[in-house]
Design an enzyme around this catalytic site. Structure first.
Site, PDB file in Angstrom:
ATOM      1  N   HIS A   1    -105.165 -23.425 -16.002  1.00 12.96           N
ATOM      2  CA  HIS A   1    -104.766 -22.671 -14.805  1.00 12.96           C
ATOM      3  C   HIS A   1    -104.481 -23.571 -13.604  1.00 12.96           C
ATOM      4  O   HIS A   1    -103.603 -23.266 -12.785  1.00 12.96           O
ATOM      5  CB  HIS A   1    -105.888 -21.689 -14.451  1.00 12.96           C
ATOM      6  CG  HIS A   1    -105.424 -20.493 -13.686  1.00 12.96           C
ATOM      7  ND1 HIS A   1    -105.992 -19.256 -13.834  1.00 12.96           N
ATOM      8  CD2 HIS A   1    -104.444 -20.329 -12.766  1.00 12.96           C
ATOM      9  CE1 HIS A   1    -105.375 -18.385 -13.037  1.00 12.96           C
ATOM     10  NE2 HIS A   1    -104.440 -19.020 -12.379  1.00 12.96           N
TER      11      HIS A   1
ATOM     12  N   TYR B   1     -94.247 -18.171 -11.109  1.00 10.17           N
ATOM     13  CA  TYR B   1     -95.108 -17.109 -10.581  1.00 10.17           C
ATOM     14  C   TYR B   1     -94.773 -16.880  -9.112  1.00 10.17           C
ATOM     15  O   TYR B   1     -94.147 -17.717  -8.478  1.00 10.17           O
ATOM     16  CB  TYR B   1     -96.596 -17.380 -10.829  1.00 10.17           C
ATOM     17  CG  TYR B   1     -97.299 -18.446 -10.013  1.00 10.17           C
ATOM     18  CD1 TYR B   1     -97.641 -18.244  -8.669  1.00 10.17           C
ATOM     19  CD2 TYR B   1     -97.708 -19.654 -10.601  1.00 10.17           C
ATOM     20  CE1 TYR B   1     -98.335 -19.203  -7.940  1.00 10.17           C
ATOM     21  CE2 TYR B   1     -98.397 -20.619  -9.877  1.00 10.17           C
ATOM     22  CZ  TYR B   1     -98.713 -20.386  -8.549  1.00 10.17           C
ATOM     23  OH  TYR B   1     -99.403 -21.344  -7.828  1.00 10.17           O
TER      24      TYR B   1
ATOM     25  N   PRO C   1     -95.601 -11.078  -1.642  1.00  6.84           N
ATOM     26  CA  PRO C   1     -95.732 -10.338  -0.381  1.00  6.84           C
ATOM     27  C   PRO C   1     -97.101  -9.685  -0.174  1.00  6.84           C
ATOM     28  O   PRO C   1     -97.492  -9.434   0.955  1.00  6.84           O
ATOM     29  CB  PRO C   1     -94.629  -9.274  -0.466  1.00  6.84           C
ATOM     30  CG  PRO C   1     -94.264  -9.182  -1.907  1.00  6.84           C
ATOM     31  CD  PRO C   1     -94.539 -10.524  -2.507  1.00  6.84           C
TER      32      PRO C   1
ATOM     33  N   GLY D   1     -92.209 -14.198  -3.716  1.00  5.95           N
ATOM     34  CA  GLY D   1     -92.873 -14.762  -2.537  1.00  5.95           C
ATOM     35  C   GLY D   1     -94.250 -14.181  -2.281  1.00  5.95           C
ATOM     36  O   GLY D   1     -94.804 -14.349  -1.198  1.00  5.95           O
TER      37      GLY D   1
ATOM     38  N   TYR E   1    -108.495 -13.604 -13.355  1.00  6.20           N
ATOM     39  CA  TYR E   1    -108.056 -12.328 -12.776  1.00  6.20           C
ATOM     40  C   TYR E   1    -109.080 -11.205 -12.966  1.00  6.20           C
ATOM     41  O   TYR E   1    -108.968 -10.158 -12.332  1.00  6.20           O
ATOM     42  CB  TYR E   1    -106.705 -11.886 -13.367  1.00  6.20           C
ATOM     43  CG  TYR E   1    -105.579 -12.871 -13.204  1.00  6.20           C
ATOM     44  CD1 TYR E   1    -105.640 -13.905 -12.261  1.00  6.20           C
ATOM     45  CD2 TYR E   1    -104.436 -12.784 -13.995  1.00  6.20           C
ATOM     46  CE1 TYR E   1    -104.599 -14.810 -12.124  1.00  6.20           C
ATOM     47  CE2 TYR E   1    -103.394 -13.688 -13.857  1.00  6.20           C
ATOM     48  CZ  TYR E   1    -103.483 -14.703 -12.930  1.00  6.20           C
ATOM     49  OH  TYR E   1    -102.448 -15.595 -12.807  1.00  6.20           O
TER      50      TYR E   1
END
Length: 316
Positions: A111, A210, A216, A214, A49
């Site tokens: 991951h 996670y 978005p 959904g 990230y």
């Protein structure tokens, strides 16, 4: 209603956490501080990230303010598949720990199950644009991760995006020292993951959801993709409980004993997303939401499907 799930190690993992994927630099620090003030104690992070240093700053500031103690927090991070070779696992982990400004992690996850070619590029590709696999496998990475547990740098280990065959391979690995405590996967009413959840729970492995809303804000969303937050049936259930659709979607996971890590950078949404312990969905409402399953993934990772160990070809 318990606000945590108990891991096989007997540690308590808060059932609602803050996701930090695509939480932008300059904003994620504030989001984490708002979350801690709103009584989130579980923060989900990852090397991939590229924002862990800001998450770490937020955690440190809150500890210094005496708003929270380190032992009250449950911090999760992940090793990326370009680091599966044993010496590289430690290198990636040390950067994560330094960025987060912590002396240990509560859980360290793999991951993604496929090993990628080592190097600085998260998505190594050949000249035709195809992903290149690496020499290291998730089993190699696991052995290096077990050493981190032995040294007290990590309390427990887990996986993410694994199918049940891959978990079986890990559980049956000769000389396995530490079993995975959780499998973090995409999960929401359009991808209910019932068989995978049942399998994981039967093995004493918790499931973390996670993209529970959904995802978005995913950059590749198409206009025709289904939208959970706008689903009329979910809106109807939310109105009945005087809650938001997001709160209903989060509550849906809690009632399945699934940990859930909604991501938001909006302070009002961060606060709202944890206000889910003062109502209960009926059995009928749960059944209605479960019936929305269409095995639709916001994250299908098709560009990895030609490599060995692609997880989504299996039914679960």
């Amino acid at each position: 209603m318990a606000t945590f799930v108990e891991l096989s190690t007997k540690a308590k993992m808060p059932i609602v956490g803050l996701g930090t994927w695509r939480s932008l630099l300059g904003k994620v620090k504030e989001a984490v501080k708002v979350a801690i003030d709103a009584e989130y104690r579980h923060i989900d992070c990852a090397y991939f990230y590229e924002n862990q240093h800001e998450v770490g700053e937020a955690i440190q500031e809150k500890i210094q303010e005496k708003a929270v103690m380190r032992e009250d927090l449950f911090i999760v991070s992940k090793v990326w598949p370009t680091f599966f070779e044993r010496p590289l696992v430690r290198k990636a982990f040390e950067k994560t720990l330094k960025d987060l400004k912590l002396s240990y992690l509560d859980v360290y996850l793999i991951h993604w199950p496929q090993g990628f070619k080592t190097g600085d590029d998260f998505f190594p590709k050949d000249d035709k644009g195809n992903m290149i696999s690496g020499k290291g496998t998730f089993l190699d990475a696991w052995e290096a991760m077990e050493e981190l547990v032995d040294e007290g740098l990590v309390k427990a280990l887990g996986v993410s995006n694994f199918n049940h065959f891959q978990i079986e391979r890990l559980l049956n690995k000769p000389g396995l020292k530490y079993k995975p405590v959780t499998n973090q996967v995409e999960c929401h009413p359009y991808l209910t993951q019932e068989k995978l959840i049942q399998y994981c729970h039967s093995k004493g492995i918790t499931v973390t959801a996670y993209s529970p809303l959904g995802s978005p804000d995913r950059p590749w969303a198409k206009p025709e993709d289904p939208s959970l937050l706008e689903d009329p049936k979910i809106k109807e259930i939310a109105a009945k409980h005087k809650k938001t659709t997001a709160q209903v979607l989060i509550r849906f996971h809690i009632q399945r004993n699934v940990t859930v890590i909604p991501k938001s950078m909006t302070p009002a949404h961060i606060v709202e997303n944890i206000q889910v312990f003062d109502f209960k969905l009926s059995d009928e409402e749960m059944a209605t939401i479960l019936s929305f399953n269409r095995n639709w993934r916001a994250f299908d990772f098709k560009e990895f499907s030609h490599l060995e160990d692609f997880p989504f070809d299996a039914e679960y």
